[in-house]
Design a protein around this motif. Structure first.
Motif, PDB file in Angstrom:
ATOM      1  N   ILE A  50      73.676  -0.813 -29.973  1.00 41.27           N
ATOM      2  CA  ILE A  50      72.927  -1.282 -28.797  1.00 41.27           C
ATOM      3  C   ILE A  50      71.530  -1.743 -29.193  1.00 41.27           C
ATOM      4  O   ILE A  50      70.951  -2.600 -28.531  1.00 41.27           O
ATOM      5  CB  ILE A  50      72.853  -0.214 -27.680  1.00 41.27           C
ATOM      6  CG1 ILE A  50      72.178   1.071 -28.159  1.00 41.27           C
ATOM      7  CG2 ILE A  50      74.202   0.063 -27.093  1.00 41.27           C
ATOM      8  CD1 ILE A  50      71.840   2.030 -27.025  1.00 41.27           C
ATOM      9  N   ALA A  51      70.991  -1.213 -30.291  1.00 43.47           N
ATOM     10  CA  ALA A  51      69.653  -1.643 -30.726  1.00 43.47           C
ATOM     11  C   ALA A  51      69.675  -3.102 -31.164  1.00 43.47           C
ATOM     12  O   ALA A  51      68.736  -3.855 -30.875  1.00 43.47           O
ATOM     13  CB  ALA A  51      69.146  -0.753 -31.855  1.00 43.47           C
ATOM     14  N   ASP A  52      70.733  -3.528 -31.883  1.00 40.70           N
ATOM     15  CA  ASP A  52      70.807  -4.920 -32.348  1.00 40.70           C
ATOM     16  C   ASP A  52      70.717  -5.893 -31.170  1.00 40.70           C
ATOM     17  O   ASP A  52      69.914  -6.832 -31.171  1.00 40.70           O
ATOM     18  CB  ASP A  52      72.121  -5.165 -33.099  1.00 40.70           C
ATOM     19  CG  ASP A  52      72.251  -4.349 -34.379  1.00 40.70           C
ATOM     20  OD1 ASP A  52      71.989  -4.893 -35.451  1.00 40.70           O
ATOM     21  OD2 ASP A  52      72.619  -3.156 -34.293  1.00 40.70           O
ATOM     22  N   TRP A  53      71.558  -5.677 -30.168  1.00 39.31           N
ATOM     23  CA  TRP A  53      71.567  -6.580 -29.010  1.00 39.31           C
ATOM     24  C   TRP A  53      70.293  -6.449 -28.173  1.00 39.31           C
ATOM     25  O   TRP A  53      69.767  -7.439 -27.676  1.00 39.31           O
ATOM     26  CB  TRP A  53      72.777  -6.296 -28.128  1.00 39.31           C
ATOM     27  CG  TRP A  53      74.076  -6.770 -28.706  1.00 39.31           C
ATOM     28  CD1 TRP A  53      74.419  -8.055 -29.040  1.00 39.31           C
ATOM     29  CD2 TRP A  53      75.208  -5.965 -29.026  1.00 39.31           C
ATOM     30  NE1 TRP A  53      75.700  -8.090 -29.526  1.00 39.31           N
ATOM     31  CE2 TRP A  53      76.215  -6.824 -29.533  1.00 39.31           C
ATOM     32  CE3 TRP A  53      75.481  -4.607 -28.916  1.00 39.31           C
ATOM     33  CZ2 TRP A  53      77.464  -6.368 -29.927  1.00 39.31           C
ATOM     34  CZ3 TRP A  53      76.723  -4.144 -29.309  1.00 39.31           C
ATOM     35  CH2 TRP A  53      77.698  -5.006 -29.822  1.00 39.31           C
ATOM     36  N   SER A  54      69.808  -5.217 -28.027  1.00 40.67           N
ATOM     37  CA  SER A  54      68.626  -4.993 -27.187  1.00 40.67           C
ATOM     38  C   SER A  54      67.382  -5.642 -27.787  1.00 40.67           C
ATOM     39  O   SER A  54      66.585  -6.263 -27.077  1.00 40.67           O
ATOM     40  CB  SER A  54      68.391  -3.496 -26.974  1.00 40.67           C
ATOM     41  OG  SER A  54      69.502  -2.906 -26.339  1.00 40.67           O
ATOM     42  N   VAL A  55      67.212  -5.487 -29.107  1.00 41.23           N
ATOM     43  CA  VAL A  55      66.052  -6.110 -29.761  1.00 41.23           C
ATOM     44  C   VAL A  55      66.157  -7.631 -29.646  1.00 41.23           C
ATOM     45  O   VAL A  55      65.170  -8.312 -29.338  1.00 41.23           O
ATOM     46  CB  VAL A  55      65.945  -5.680 -31.244  1.00 41.23           C
ATOM     47  CG1 VAL A  55      64.940  -6.557 -31.996  1.00 41.23           C
ATOM     48  CG2 VAL A  55      65.531  -4.215 -31.348  1.00 41.23           C
ATOM     49  N   GLN A  56      67.360  -8.168 -29.860  1.00 40.37           N
ATOM     50  CA  GLN A  56      67.513  -9.621 -29.759  1.00 40.37           C
ATOM     51  C   GLN A  56      67.166 -10.105 -28.351  1.00 40.37           C
ATOM     52  O   GLN A  56      66.502 -11.131 -28.179  1.00 40.37           O
ATOM     53  CB  GLN A  56      68.935 -10.028 -30.139  1.00 40.37           C
ATOM     54  CG  GLN A  56      69.105 -11.529 -30.270  1.00 40.37           C
ATOM     55  CD  GLN A  56      70.296 -11.901 -31.128  1.00 40.37           C
ATOM     56  OE1 GLN A  56      70.464 -11.367 -32.223  1.00 40.37           O
ATOM     57  NE2 GLN A  56      71.128 -12.799 -30.662  1.00 40.37           N
ATOM     58  N   ALA A  57      67.576  -9.339 -27.355  1.00 35.36           N
ATOM     59  CA  ALA A  57      67.284  -9.707 -25.965  1.00 35.36           C
ATOM     60  C   ALA A  57      65.783  -9.696 -25.688  1.00 35.36           C
ATOM     61  O   ALA A  57      65.247 -10.638 -25.087  1.00 35.36           O
ATOM     62  CB  ALA A  57      68.001  -8.759 -25.005  1.00 35.36           C
ATOM     63  N   ILE A  58      65.071  -8.633 -26.125  1.00 35.26           N
ATOM     64  CA  ILE A  58      63.636  -8.570 -25.785  1.00 35.26           C
ATOM     65  C   ILE A  58      62.831  -9.618 -26.545  1.00 35.26           C
ATOM     66  O   ILE A  58      61.917 -10.220 -25.995  1.00 35.26           O
ATOM     67  CB  ILE A  58      63.021  -7.156 -25.957  1.00 35.26           C
ATOM     68  CG1 ILE A  58      62.992  -6.725 -27.416  1.00 35.26           C
ATOM     69  CG2 ILE A  58      63.690  -6.124 -25.081  1.00 35.26           C
ATOM     70  CD1 ILE A  58      62.021  -5.599 -27.700  1.00 35.26           C
ATOM     71  N   VAL A  59      63.177  -9.857 -27.819  1.00 32.09           N
ATOM     72  CA  VAL A  59      62.447 -10.870 -28.594  1.00 32.09           C
ATOM     73  C   VAL A  59      62.677 -12.251 -27.980  1.00 32.09           C
ATOM     74  O   VAL A  59      61.737 -13.021 -27.770  1.00 32.09           O
ATOM     75  CB  VAL A  59      62.866 -10.841 -30.077  1.00 32.09           C
ATOM     76  CG1 VAL A  59      62.255 -12.020 -30.835  1.00 32.09           C
ATOM     77  CG2 VAL A  59      62.433  -9.518 -30.728  1.00 32.09           C
ATOM     78  N   SER A  60      63.931 -12.539 -27.653  1.00 29.50           N
ATOM     79  CA  SER A  60      64.267 -13.830 -27.044  1.00 29.50           C
ATOM     80  C   SER A  60      63.549 -13.996 -25.703  1.00 29.50           C
ATOM     81  O   SER A  60      62.942 -15.042 -25.432  1.00 29.50           O
ATOM     82  CB  SER A  60      65.782 -13.922 -26.845  1.00 29.50           C
ATOM     83  OG  SER A  60      66.130 -15.047 -26.098  1.00 29.50           O
ATOM     84  N   TRP A  61      63.588 -12.956 -24.863  1.00 25.53           N
ATOM     85  CA  TRP A  61      62.978 -13.051 -23.531  1.00 25.53           C
ATOM     86  C   TRP A  61      61.461 -13.241 -23.634  1.00 25.53           C
ATOM     87  O   TRP A  61      60.895 -14.116 -22.970  1.00 25.53           O
ATOM     88  CB  TRP A  61      63.302 -11.802 -22.697  1.00 25.53           C
ATOM     89  CG  TRP A  61      62.862 -11.958 -21.268  1.00 25.53           C
ATOM     90  CD1 TRP A  61      63.547 -12.552 -20.247  1.00 25.53           C
ATOM     91  CD2 TRP A  61      61.597 -11.543 -20.718  1.00 25.53           C
ATOM     92  NE1 TRP A  61      62.794 -12.539 -19.094  1.00 25.53           N
ATOM     93  CE2 TRP A  61      61.595 -11.927 -19.350  1.00 25.53           C
ATOM     94  CE3 TRP A  61      60.481 -10.900 -21.238  1.00 25.53           C
ATOM     95  CZ2 TRP A  61      60.522 -11.678 -18.504  1.00 25.53           C
ATOM     96  CZ3 TRP A  61      59.392 -10.655 -20.391  1.00 25.53           C
ATOM     97  CH2 TRP A  61      59.421 -11.032 -19.042  1.00 25.53           C
ATOM     98  N   ILE A  62      60.807 -12.433 -24.487  1.00 23.69           N
ATOM     99  CA  ILE A  62      59.338 -12.504 -24.578  1.00 23.69           C
ATOM    100  C   ILE A  62      58.886 -13.836 -25.177  1.00 23.69           C
ATOM    101  O   ILE A  62      57.964 -14.477 -24.664  1.00 23.69           O
ATOM    102  CB  ILE A  62      58.789 -11.299 -25.379  1.00 23.69           C
ATOM    103  CG1 ILE A  62      58.909 -10.023 -24.531  1.00 23.69           C
ATOM    104  CG2 ILE A  62      57.338 -11.522 -25.788  1.00 23.69           C
ATOM    105  CD1 ILE A  62      58.576  -8.735 -25.252  1.00 23.69           C
TER     106      ILE A  62
END
Length: 379
Positions: A50-62
């Motif tokens: 879940i960390a892989d997808w979650s980090v990708q989501a926050i970096v992409s969103w920000i």
């Protein structure tokens, strides 16, 4: 942090990597407590969490919020295929919860939180947006959300790596290393004898974790300790200049290599190490933390010779390369040529392997040894 070209991008990248490291720490603690229910195997059998997808989501969103999604091209490791399968609903729920909890803490790092919690569809879209393939023109962010996932799930070393490539050249890089001991002795203790000791001598979490960064044409590479949630450290965090080791005698040099045998030929690097006079046992370390070790002066050499058929990906090296070079080190392929980040997702045209050294004297000796021993190897 310096002004000048790419300073806005670097400032944003450092903040978002700090935020991502805080997310990873929480997820890793949870994995170690409750086991690996939330770890999946990808098609190539490598793990994803879940960390892989979650980090990708926050970096992409920000990045998309700050620079405008139409201006942001991201090359990243994960896609949403596994996450979108019917049997992955609990995994997807965990990712949504993790992303929203993390983004709620964004203001601690001077970043904007969303006005409301992001919906599942918005989070999947943020992950999916990271579908660029890079190339020789334009500006591309390159993200490895959790480099060294195997180390991550084992409570060991891993890194969050974010770089920016412009017209095929790496122009800035940020490496977050949440488990990296801040004392060189602790790092050496943990990885001596090629068998990582998970029980670290430093129990105080303040003694580990850092973010290292550099940009093109800037003075050196810099390191910040991680901001810890339980301590009221104000942002911006203090940064200190780091530089490579001055050791150029192979007999005194420390040598790092990957843990995983499937993408690194340990017997070939052992032969090379012997032929150039390296006496120390290799430190086998997960992730781009090996680049951090060279940049910080904790080791002098990192060698990686993958087996035939393995293709190196740009997100496994981009941030590390610019940081080591800014700290005074040398990074080339085994033919002595710079790594080429202009040819898409893979490091195409790579000559045999990758050699990272603290200085030119060690580098030349290893390149010479590669040429002398290559024909007799089984790679």
């Amino acid at each position: 942090m310096e002004n000048g070209e790419y300073s806005k991008e670097l400032d944003m990248a450092v903040r978002v990597v700090h935020l991502a490291c805080a997310l990873c720490r929480r997820v890793q603690e949870g994995l170690l407590l409750v086991g690996n229910d939330l770890v999946k195997a990808k098609d190539d059998d490598s793990p994803v969490t879940i960390a892989d997808w979650s980090v990708q989501a926050i970096v992409s969103w920000i990045l998309s919020e700050y620079f405008g999604s139409q201006n942001v091209s991201i090359v990243a490791e994960e896609d949403v295929q596994t996450l979108s399968k019917p049997d992955s609903s609990s995994l997807l729920s965990a990712v949504v919860k993790t992303v929203n909890e993390c983004l709620a803490e964004a203001p601690k790092y001077g970043l904007q939180s969303p006005a409301r919690a992001l919906k599942t569809s918005e989070i999947l879209e943020a992950i999916s947006r990271c579908n660029s393939t890079g190339g020789p023109t334009g500006r591309h962010w390159v993200l490895d959300p959790v480099d060294g996932t195997l180390g991550f799930v084992r409570g060991d070393q891993y890194a969050v790596a974010l770089a920016l490539i412009e017209n095929g050249k790496v122009v800035m890089g940020v490496l977050g290393c949440p488990n990296y001991p801040l004392k060189k002795e602790s790092f050496h203790y943990q990885y001596k004898a090629a068998s990582p000791k998970l029980a670290q001598p430093c129990s105080d979490s303040l003694e580990k974790g850092c973010v290292i960064y550099a940009k093109r044409n800037c003075s050196g590479a810099w390191m910040q300790p991680l901001v810890h949630g339980n301590k009221k450290l104000e942002w911006p965090n203090s940064a200190s200049l780091i530089q490579v080791s001055s050791i150029d005698d192979p007999a005194l040099a420390t040598f790092c290599e990957p843990v995983e045998k499937q993408n690194s030929n340990h017997s070939f690097t052992a032969g090379l190490a012997h032929s150039v006079g390296l006496r120390e046992q290799p430190l086998r370390v997960y992730s781009m933390v090996k680049y951090a070790a060279i940049a910080r002066g904790d080791a002098e050499i990192f060698m990686k010779f993958a087996r035939t058929g393995y293709r190196e990906k740009i997100w496994d090296h981009a941030a590390g390369v610019i940081i080591v070079e800014a700290a005074g080190g040398v990074v080339t392929d085994a033919g002595g040529r710079p790594l080429d980040f202009s040819r898409g997702v893979y490091l195409e045209g790579l000559d045999r392997g990758i050699i990272v050294c603290s200085g030119p004297i060690l580098h030349e000796k290893i390149i010479g040894a590669v040429y002398a021993s290559w024909d007799s190897s089984s790679l």
